[in-house]
Write a protein that holds these residues in place. Structure first.
Motif, PDB file in Angstrom:
ATOM      1  N   PHE A 106       0.813  -1.226   0.000  1.00 49.22           N
ATOM      2  CA  PHE A 106       0.000   0.000   0.000  1.00 49.22           C
ATOM      3  C   PHE A 106       0.843   1.271   0.000  1.00 49.22           C
ATOM      4  O   PHE A 106       0.359   2.350  -0.328  1.00 49.22           O
ATOM      5  CB  PHE A 106      -0.944   0.004   1.208  1.00 49.22           C
ATOM      6  CG  PHE A 106      -0.281   0.384   2.507  1.00 49.22           C
ATOM      7  CD1 PHE A 106       0.372  -0.556   3.270  1.00 49.22           C
ATOM      8  CD2 PHE A 106      -0.312   1.697   2.952  1.00 49.22           C
ATOM      9  CE1 PHE A 106       0.999  -0.204   4.461  1.00 49.22           C
ATOM     10  CE2 PHE A 106       0.305   2.070   4.139  1.00 49.22           C
ATOM     11  CZ  PHE A 106       0.974   1.112   4.893  1.00 49.22           C
ATOM     12  N   LYS A 107       2.107   1.169   0.368  1.00 47.65           N
ATOM     13  CA  LYS A 107       2.916   2.376   0.486  1.00 47.65           C
ATOM     14  C   LYS A 107       3.132   3.085  -0.847  1.00 47.65           C
ATOM     15  O   LYS A 107       3.561   4.228  -0.872  1.00 47.65           O
ATOM     16  CB  LYS A 107       4.256   2.053   1.149  1.00 47.65           C
ATOM     17  CG  LYS A 107       4.090   1.663   2.605  1.00 47.65           C
ATOM     18  CD  LYS A 107       5.421   1.671   3.348  1.00 47.65           C
ATOM     19  CE  LYS A 107       5.221   1.464   4.836  1.00 47.65           C
ATOM     20  NZ  LYS A 107       4.817   0.081   5.185  1.00 47.65           N
ATOM     21  N   ASP A 108       2.838   2.403  -1.959  1.00 47.59           N
ATOM     22  CA  ASP A 108       2.933   3.046  -3.264  1.00 47.59           C
ATOM     23  C   ASP A 108       2.089   4.321  -3.327  1.00 47.59           C
ATOM     24  O   ASP A 108       2.486   5.302  -3.955  1.00 47.59           O
ATOM     25  CB  ASP A 108       2.454   2.089  -4.367  1.00 47.59           C
ATOM     26  CG  ASP A 108       3.523   1.041  -4.711  1.00 47.59           C
ATOM     27  OD1 ASP A 108       4.724   1.387  -4.690  1.00 47.59           O
ATOM     28  OD2 ASP A 108       3.154  -0.105  -4.996  1.00 47.59           O
ATOM     29  N   GLY A 138      11.706  -2.735   5.006  1.00 47.52           N
ATOM     30  CA  GLY A 138      11.244  -3.597   3.920  1.00 47.52           C
ATOM     31  C   GLY A 138      10.478  -2.849   2.847  1.00 47.52           C
ATOM     32  O   GLY A 138      11.006  -2.561   1.780  1.00 47.52           O
ATOM     33  N   ASP A 139       9.232  -2.484   3.139  1.00 45.84           N
ATOM     34  CA  ASP A 139       8.356  -1.978   2.082  1.00 45.84           C
ATOM     35  C   ASP A 139       8.527  -0.503   1.762  1.00 45.84           C
ATOM     36  O   ASP A 139       8.309  -0.074   0.634  1.00 45.84           O
ATOM     37  CB  ASP A 139       6.901  -2.229   2.456  1.00 45.84           C
ATOM     38  CG  ASP A 139       6.527  -3.690   2.269  1.00 45.84           C
ATOM     39  OD1 ASP A 139       7.145  -4.344   1.419  1.00 45.84           O
ATOM     40  OD2 ASP A 139       5.626  -4.161   2.971  1.00 45.84           O
ATOM     41  N   THR A 140       8.915   0.304   2.729  1.00 44.85           N
ATOM     42  CA  THR A 140       9.058   1.733   2.461  1.00 44.85           C
ATOM     43  C   THR A 140      10.101   1.975   1.367  1.00 44.85           C
ATOM     44  O   THR A 140       9.886   2.769   0.460  1.00 44.85           O
ATOM     45  CB  THR A 140       9.489   2.479   3.742  1.00 44.85           C
ATOM     46  OG1 THR A 140       8.474   2.306   4.705  1.00 44.85           O
ATOM     47  CG2 THR A 140       9.675   3.962   3.484  1.00 44.85           C
ATOM     48  N   SER A 249      -1.109  -2.526  11.679  1.00 43.88           N
ATOM     49  CA  SER A 249      -0.456  -1.250  11.971  1.00 43.88           C
ATOM     50  C   SER A 249       0.957  -1.414  12.525  1.00 43.88           C
ATOM     51  O   SER A 249       1.236  -2.317  13.309  1.00 43.88           O
ATOM     52  CB  SER A 249      -1.301  -0.464  12.978  1.00 43.88           C
ATOM     53  OG  SER A 249      -2.543  -0.127  12.391  1.00 43.88           O
ATOM     54  N   GLY A 250       1.822  -0.504  12.085  1.00 43.94           N
ATOM     55  CA  GLY A 250       3.198  -0.464  12.558  1.00 43.94           C
ATOM     56  C   GLY A 250       3.509   0.919  13.116  1.00 43.94           C
ATOM     57  O   GLY A 250       3.564   1.137  14.324  1.00 43.94           O
ATOM     58  N   ASN A 251       3.659   1.872  12.193  1.00 43.39           N
ATOM     59  CA  ASN A 251       3.860   3.255  12.619  1.00 43.39           C
ATOM     60  C   ASN A 251       2.540   4.013  12.748  1.00 43.39           C
ATOM     61  O   ASN A 251       2.521   5.205  13.036  1.00 43.39           O
ATOM     62  CB  ASN A 251       4.779   3.982  11.638  1.00 43.39           C
ATOM     63  CG  ASN A 251       6.117   4.293  12.264  1.00 43.39           C
ATOM     64  OD1 ASN A 251       6.197   4.504  13.478  1.00 43.39           O
ATOM     65  ND2 ASN A 251       7.159   4.331  11.459  1.00 43.39           N
ATOM     66  N   PHE A 252       1.430   3.352  12.461  1.00 44.60           N
ATOM     67  CA  PHE A 252       0.076   3.898  12.609  1.00 44.60           C
ATOM     68  C   PHE A 252      -0.242   5.056  11.656  1.00 44.60           C
ATOM     69  O   PHE A 252      -1.157   5.843  11.904  1.00 44.60           O
ATOM     70  CB  PHE A 252      -0.197   4.299  14.075  1.00 44.60           C
ATOM     71  CG  PHE A 252      -0.490   3.111  14.961  1.00 44.60           C
ATOM     72  CD1 PHE A 252       0.481   2.144  15.186  1.00 44.60           C
ATOM     73  CD2 PHE A 252      -1.723   2.949  15.543  1.00 44.60           C
ATOM     74  CE1 PHE A 252       0.213   1.030  15.973  1.00 44.60           C
ATOM     75  CE2 PHE A 252      -2.005   1.833  16.343  1.00 44.60           C
ATOM     76  CZ  PHE A 252      -1.034   0.879  16.556  1.00 44.60           C
TER      77      PHE A 252
HETATM   78  C1  LIG Z   1       4.259  -0.242   6.365  1.00 43.44           C
HETATM   79  C2  LIG Z   1       3.386  -1.440   6.393  1.00 43.44           C
HETATM   80  C3  LIG Z   1       2.428  -1.620   7.406  1.00 43.44           C
HETATM   81  C4  LIG Z   1       2.272  -0.661   8.567  1.00 43.44           C
HETATM   82  O1  LIG Z   1       1.729   0.559   8.160  1.00 43.44           O
HETATM   83  P1  LIG Z   1       1.794   1.828   9.149  1.00 43.44           P
HETATM   84  O2  LIG Z   1       1.230   2.958   8.374  1.00 43.44           O
HETATM   85  O3  LIG Z   1       3.253   2.021   9.471  1.00 43.44           O
HETATM   86  O4  LIG Z   1       0.995   1.492  10.359  1.00 43.44           O
HETATM   87  C5  LIG Z   1       1.605  -2.735   7.338  1.00 43.44           C
HETATM   88  N1  LIG Z   1       1.723  -3.632   6.345  1.00 43.44           N
HETATM   89  C6  LIG Z   1       2.643  -3.504   5.369  1.00 43.44           C
HETATM   90  C7  LIG Z   1       2.736  -4.565   4.325  1.00 43.44           C
HETATM   91  C8  LIG Z   1       3.497  -2.396   5.349  1.00 43.44           C
HETATM   92  O5  LIG Z   1       4.403  -2.288   4.379  1.00 43.44           O
END
Ligand SMILES: *Cc1c(COP(=O)(O)O)cnc(C)c1O
Length: 431
Positions: A106-108, A138-140, A249-252
């Motif tokens: 989703f970070k795209d 990883g994904d960022t 969620s990670g960094n929310f």
């Molecule tokens: C970054 C990421 C998350 C966490 O998203 P946040 O906005 O940091 O809470 C969850 N899943 C995937 C696959 C991610 O790359």
């Protein structure tokens, strides 16, 4: 639109400077001064709007007149040019697939919008050259590399922990070349993060190079994540049930964007923050005491965060009212064992393959629905299962089909510079 620093309301900024700086000079996160509701007519008419029209309406007040309407529409067009389907898992649960973009996560969306906005400001003004410096677990890295590839005036430097990202993730950030440099760090993600933070405070470097970060503290990465909640609503409007979203969620940043979408009027009743073993917020919700913890490694590695940076924005949105927060927001935590079991279960019952992050989202939703049966639930499938191939294949005890785009990516040559410590990073940035 004006933004203020959550450390001090007097410290304000326009959109452009908030994007260029990332953090306020006092190290606070930026937060919009006004959050206007979209008119009811927007939601009544949403079936007739396309993705660009929906996104434009949602974001335009946050950008103000700092990007022309036509340029903003172009940026949005390029940001959301893929699909965001909800796939039915059963009659109460759907999976909102956010992984159909170029780097399969989703970070795209946030990375592309930020690249478009920063590229616009560079072209328009006298900002000079900018270096985007970012640490990735990883994904960022892949999303930022892809979003910023070839953007005039921007160099991207990505730090990633050697041997600790998946093979696909590594290829995504080391094979692009051009204005993208990957630094392979002998250490952990936390080491990468510490080095990046140090560089931002090092005047030897900042006198030579204008640095900005591209993580979800940046408003141009955070806010466009509202878009897919609106696209989801367009698909869910027909349901005559209350709606709940579960967000791994990670960094929310992602869930906080969903809460912003609610704030501008999206009729979502409840949000669930689904966490892995990194349970800082789950504990906070129970105890009302915010205690950061060192991050622990899990199979959903993009969520291995012990001190989620966007949570202060969530507290602000809820006016620091814990009772109000609890009414609209829940947090649950699940270990790797439970995560793998749910991947296996859902696969054997429905044939649907979840990645470990989506699986945590699924678990959170399932738990909520047990005591709240009158909701329709959507979990965010934040990455394509192929990004975590080994874990997924082991969990479902079957092979995962590899998309063509990944086949050709795997054949590309990796290019990175190895670094061991901060002096190496500094040397590179000053060279
Ligand atoms: C970054 C990421 C998350 C966490 O998203 P946040 O906005 O940091 O809470 C969850 N899943 C995937 C696959 C991610 O790359």
């Amino acid at each position: 639109m004006k933004y203020f620093s959550l450390n001090n309301r007097e410290h304000t900024s326009n959109f452009e400077n908030a994007v260029v700086r990332g953090l306020a000079p006092d190290k606070g996160l930026y937060f919009p001064e006004n959050i206007d509701k979209l008119p009811a007519s927007f939601f009544n008419n949403i079936q007739n709007l396309d993705k660009t029209e929906i996104s434009f309406e949602a974001i335009k007040s946050f950008v103000g007149n700092e990007i022309s309407n036509s340029a903003l529409i172009d940026i949005i067009d390029q940001t959301v040019d893929f699909e965001f389907p909800i796939v039915e898992i059963n009659d109460r649960i759907g999976s909102l697939e956010l992984f159909h973009g170029p780097t399969l996560a989703f970070k795209d969306v946030g990375a592309r919008f930020m690249a478009g906005s920063l590229g616009y400001f560079i072209k328009k003004g006298n900002l000079g050259k900018i270096t985007v410096l970012v640490a990735t677990s990883g994904d960022t890295g892949g999303a930022v590399a892809n979003g910023f590839l070839g953007v005039e005036g921007i160099d991207v430097v990505i730090l990633y922990p050697k041997g600790k990202v998946s093979e696909i993730q590594e290829k995504q950030l080391t094979t692009l070349g051009k204005n993208i440099t990957a630094l392979e760090v002998k250490g952990t993600f936390d080491d990468c993060q510490v080095m990046v933070k140090k560089a931002f405070l090092d005047s030897d470097i900042t006198n030579e190079r204008k640095l900005t970060s591209a993580n979800s503290i940046n408003v141009a990465r955070w806010l466009p994540q509202m878009f897919y909640y609106l696209f989801a609503y367009k698909q869910l409007q027909k349901m005559d049930k209350k709606l709940v979203f579960s967000v791994p969620s990670g960094n929310f940043g992602n869930i906080c964007a969903g809460l912003m979408a609610r704030e501008i009027g999206l009729p979502i009743d409840h949000f669930i923050a689904s966490n892995n073993a990194n349970d800082t917020i789950t504990s906070y919700m129970e105890t009302e005491e915010y205690k950061t913890k060192p991050s622990v490694a899990t199979i959903s590695n993009a969520m291995d965060v012990g001190d989620p940076s966007n949570f202060v924005r969530i507290l602000k949105l809820f006016k620091h009212d814990h009772a109000y927060l609890k009414e609209k927001f829940s947090a649950y935590s699940f270990n790797d064992e439970k995560t793998k079991n749910s991947m296996r279960e859902v696969y054997s019952e429905t044939g649907y393959i979840m990645d470990p992050h989506g699986a945590v989202g699924y678990l959170g939703l399932q738990k909520f629905l047990q005591t709240n049966p009158d909701y329709y639930g959507t979990f965010l499938e934040t990455a394509h299962p192929v990004k975590f191939l080994n874990t997924v294949e082991e969990a479902i005890n079957n092979k995962v089909a590899i998309p063509d785009s990944i086949q050709s990516l795997m054949e590309k040559q990796k290019k990175s510079l190895q670094i061991s410590n901060y002096e190496d990073l500094k040397g590179y940035l000053l060279s």
